[in-house]
Scaffold this motif. Structure first.
Motif, mmCIF file in Angstrom:
data_model
loop_
_atom_site.group_PDB
_atom_site.id
_atom_site.type_symbol
_atom_site.label_atom_id
_atom_site.label_comp_id
_atom_site.label_asym_id
_atom_site.label_seq_id
_atom_site.Cartn_x
_atom_site.Cartn_y
_atom_site.Cartn_z
ATOM 1 N N VAL A 139 -1.297 -8.206 -24.636
ATOM 2 C CA VAL A 139 -1.865 -9.500 -25.018
ATOM 3 C C VAL A 139 -1.814 -10.482 -23.858
ATOM 4 O O VAL A 139 -2.753 -11.269 -23.657
ATOM 5 N N ALA A 140 -0.763 -10.450 -23.061
ATOM 6 C CA ALA A 140 -0.708 -11.321 -21.881
ATOM 7 C C ALA A 140 -1.846 -10.989 -20.921
ATOM 8 O O ALA A 140 -2.487 -11.896 -20.368
ATOM 9 N N GLN A 141 -2.122 -9.699 -20.754
ATOM 10 C CA GLN A 141 -3.217 -9.290 -19.871
ATOM 11 C C GLN A 141 -4.563 -9.708 -20.466
ATOM 12 O O GLN A 141 -5.453 -10.162 -19.736
ATOM 13 N N ARG A 142 -4.710 -9.572 -21.774
ATOM 14 C CA ARG A 142 -5.958 -9.982 -22.428
ATOM 15 C C ARG A 142 -6.170 -11.488 -22.278
ATOM 16 O O ARG A 142 -7.296 -11.943 -22.004
ATOM 17 N N ALA A 143 -5.118 -12.255 -22.481
ATOM 18 C CA ALA A 143 -5.248 -13.707 -22.371
ATOM 19 C C ALA A 143 -5.702 -14.108 -20.964
ATOM 20 O O ALA A 143 -6.559 -14.981 -20.803
ATOM 21 N N ALA A 144 -5.132 -13.446 -19.951
ATOM 22 C CA ALA A 144 -5.542 -13.744 -18.578
ATOM 23 C C ALA A 144 -6.998 -13.368 -18.346
ATOM 24 O O ALA A 144 -7.758 -14.113 -17.709
ATOM 25 N N ALA A 145 -7.412 -12.215 -18.876
ATOM 26 C CA ALA A 145 -8.792 -11.768 -18.696
ATOM 27 C C ALA A 145 -9.784 -12.712 -19.359
ATOM 28 O O ALA A 145 -10.921 -12.874 -18.881
ATOM 29 N N LEU A 146 -9.363 -13.360 -20.441
ATOM 30 C CA LEU A 146 -10.253 -14.236 -21.193
ATOM 31 C C LEU A 146 -10.080 -15.710 -20.813
ATOM 32 O O LEU A 146 -10.676 -16.586 -21.430
ATOM 33 N N GLY A 147 -9.260 -15.982 -19.802
ATOM 34 C CA GLY A 147 -9.082 -17.353 -19.348
ATOM 35 C C GLY A 147 -8.257 -18.214 -20.275
ATOM 36 O O GLY A 147 -8.392 -19.439 -20.274
ATOM 37 N N LEU A 148 -7.355 -17.598 -21.037
ATOM 38 C CA LEU A 148 -6.563 -18.328 -22.031
ATOM 39 C C LEU A 148 -5.066 -18.323 -21.719
ATOM 40 O O LEU A 148 -4.258 -18.721 -22.560
ATOM 41 N N GLU A 149 -4.687 -17.883 -20.531
ATOM 42 C CA GLU A 149 -3.267 -17.698 -20.243
ATOM 43 C C GLU A 149 -2.462 -18.996 -20.289
ATOM 44 O O GLU A 149 -1.248 -18.970 -20.552
ATOM 45 N N ASP A 150 -3.100 -20.150 -20.061
ATOM 46 C CA ASP A 150 -2.367 -21.418 -20.104
ATOM 47 C C ASP A 150 -2.160 -21.914 -21.532
ATOM 48 O O ASP A 150 -1.376 -22.844 -21.751
ATOM 49 N N ARG A 151 -2.838 -21.305 -22.486
ATOM 50 C CA ARG A 151 -2.772 -21.773 -23.873
ATOM 51 C C ARG A 151 -2.026 -20.793 -24.781
ATOM 52 O O ARG A 151 -1.929 -21.015 -25.981
ATOM 53 N N LEU A 152 -1.485 -19.722 -24.205
ATOM 54 C CA LEU A 152 -0.835 -18.680 -25.002
ATOM 55 C C LEU A 152 0.366 -18.139 -24.239
ATOM 56 O O LEU A 152 0.265 -17.851 -23.043
ATOM 57 N N SER A 153 1.493 -18.003 -24.931
ATOM 58 C CA SER A 153 2.669 -17.389 -24.323
ATOM 59 C C SER A 153 3.163 -16.276 -25.234
ATOM 60 O O SER A 153 2.955 -16.302 -26.450
ATOM 61 N N VAL A 154 3.814 -15.267 -24.645
ATOM 62 C CA VAL A 154 4.264 -14.098 -25.410
ATOM 63 C C VAL A 154 5.795 -14.065 -25.461
ATOM 64 O O VAL A 154 6.471 -14.403 -24.486
ATOM 65 N N HIS A 155 6.323 -13.628 -26.621
ATOM 66 C CA HIS A 155 7.760 -13.643 -26.855
ATOM 67 C C HIS A 155 8.145 -12.459 -27.732
ATOM 68 O O HIS A 155 7.361 -12.008 -28.577
ATOM 69 N N ARG A 156 9.372 -11.979 -27.552
ATOM 70 C CA ARG A 156 9.847 -10.851 -28.343
ATOM 71 C C ARG A 156 10.139 -11.242 -29.782
ATOM 72 O O ARG A 156 9.821 -10.509 -30.712
ATOM 73 N N ASP A 157 10.783 -12.389 -29.988
ATOM 74 C CA ASP A 157 11.237 -12.773 -31.320
ATOM 75 C C ASP A 157 11.397 -14.287 -31.387
ATOM 76 O O ASP A 157 11.304 -15.001 -30.381
ATOM 77 N N LEU A 158 11.648 -14.787 -32.583
ATOM 78 C CA LEU A 158 11.834 -16.220 -32.758
ATOM 79 C C LEU A 158 13.176 -16.689 -32.219
ATOM 80 O O LEU A 158 13.342 -17.875 -31.905
ATOM 81 N N GLU A 159 14.151 -15.784 -32.125
ATOM 82 C CA GLU A 159 15.444 -16.163 -31.576
ATOM 83 C C GLU A 159 15.325 -16.621 -30.130
ATOM 84 O O GLU A 159 16.171 -17.387 -29.642
ATOM 85 N N SER A 160 14.283 -16.170 -29.440
ATOM 86 C CA SER A 160 14.067 -16.607 -28.058
ATOM 87 C C SER A 160 13.415 -17.984 -27.989
ATOM 88 O O SER A 160 13.185 -18.510 -26.894
ATOM 89 N N LEU A 161 13.110 -18.566 -29.161
ATOM 90 C CA LEU A 161 12.476 -19.879 -29.227
ATOM 91 C C LEU A 161 13.330 -20.819 -30.091
ATOM 92 O O LEU A 161 12.854 -21.359 -31.095
ATOM 93 N N PRO A 162 14.583 -21.029 -29.729
ATOM 94 C CA PRO A 162 15.456 -21.877 -30.563
ATOM 95 C C PRO A 162 14.932 -23.305 -30.623
ATOM 96 O O PRO A 162 14.558 -23.890 -29.605
ATOM 97 N N GLY A 163 14.866 -23.821 -31.851
ATOM 98 C CA GLY A 163 14.440 -25.200 -32.014
ATOM 99 C C GLY A 163 12.945 -25.415 -32.012
ATOM 100 O O GLY A 163 12.484 -26.531 -32.281
ATOM 101 N N GLN A 164 12.166 -24.384 -31.708
ATOM 102 C CA GLN A 164 10.714 -24.546 -31.680
ATOM 103 C C GLN A 164 10.166 -24.557 -33.103
ATOM 104 O O GLN A 164 10.432 -23.659 -33.892
ATOM 105 N N SER A 165 9.398 -25.574 -33.425
ATOM 106 C CA SER A 165 8.740 -25.650 -34.725
ATOM 107 C C SER A 165 7.232 -25.546 -34.522
ATOM 108 O O SER A 165 6.734 -25.620 -33.392
ATOM 109 N N PHE A 166 6.516 -25.390 -35.630
ATOM 110 C CA PHE A 166 5.092 -25.095 -35.544
ATOM 111 C C PHE A 166 4.305 -25.870 -36.593
ATOM 112 O O PHE A 166 4.823 -26.204 -37.667
#
Length: 252
Positions: A139-166
């Protein structure tokens, strides 16, 4: 060179035409020819099912999806998204209607919904979360190919995003693979901001002949899930005739 998805409202036609160039992306990522990708896609479901260990230990589910399925899941998901394009297109229409602000795509697979969300003008950023490292890299490679890499980040799990809400949670065709889907609902409830929306579906069914061996369907697990859903979320009506539903969190 792959066509970029312009920032703004992504058209459904872009998905229906090519799945956002998924075959080209697979060929590049897997170092295969386009003909080899075409040859492997029809067999991908059977190839993935052959990896299933038989009796599926819920405590090993996370390890299975992270370490065992590898690139096989990429091909199987791509084949399914292409063969079920009309259904997937309706889920994208639903996402267009409700996705806004900061978006979580939980268990996002090959990234169809994450990429589409990243191209929406009402979306600020997309957090793509998936256990499988091959999915994340793809998905990171796809985002770069489609010019979306600045608007999308990839993560293994929510534990790696402490405090992040949506503002938006998208979780499609994932909950039935989890040994504790009710617990996952509660995590979504904690992470959703006021006015947030959750776009969800599920399929707690192993099939009449065991054709969905990766799904959990224990009655107690399913009962717990629906009690949690009904106690903490309120459904938001939409007119599309699909299994995917939209919810807003209830205050507790």
């Amino acid at each position: 060179m792959q066509p970029e998805i312009a920032t703004g409202d992504v058209t459904i036609q872009e998905f229906l035409a090519s799945g956002f160039s998924v075959k080209d992306h697979l060929a590049s990522y897997l170092s295969l020819s386009k003909a080899e990708v075409e040859q492997r896609l029809p067999q991908s479901k059977e190839d993935l099912a052959a990896m299933h260990p038989g009796a599926f230990d819920p405590e090993r589910a996370e390890m299975f999806y992270e370490d065992t399925v590898g690139t096989g899941h990429l091909l199987e998901l791509a084949a399914w998204h292409l063969s079920s394009a009309d259904y997937i297109a309706d889920t994208l229409r639903l996402q267009q209607q409700f996705a806004h602000g900061d978006v979580l795509d939980f268990g996002g697979g090959i990234g169809t919904h994450a990429l589409a969300a990243a191209g929406l003008s009402d979306v600020r950023h997309v957090w793509f979360v998936d256990l499988n490292p091959q999915n994340r890299a793809f998905v990171a490679q796809r985002a770069a190919a489609l010019g979306l890499e600045d608007r999308l980040s990839v993560h293994r799990d929510l534990e790696s995003l402490p405090g992040q809400s949506f503002d938006t949670v998208v979780c499609l065709d994932v909950l039935e693979h989890l040994p504790d889907p009710a617990g996952q609902l509660m995590e979504f409830h904690r992470r959703l901001r006021a006015g947030g929306r959750a776009v969800l579906n599920w399929y707690f069914f192993k099939g009449h002949e065991g054709e969905y061996p990766f799904h959990f369907d224990d009655p107690e697990l399913v009962d717990s899930f629906f009690r949690c859903l009904q106690g903490h979320f309120l459904e938001v009506f939409h007119p599309l005739l699909i299994t995917t539903r939209v919810y807003r969190p209830l205050e507790t």
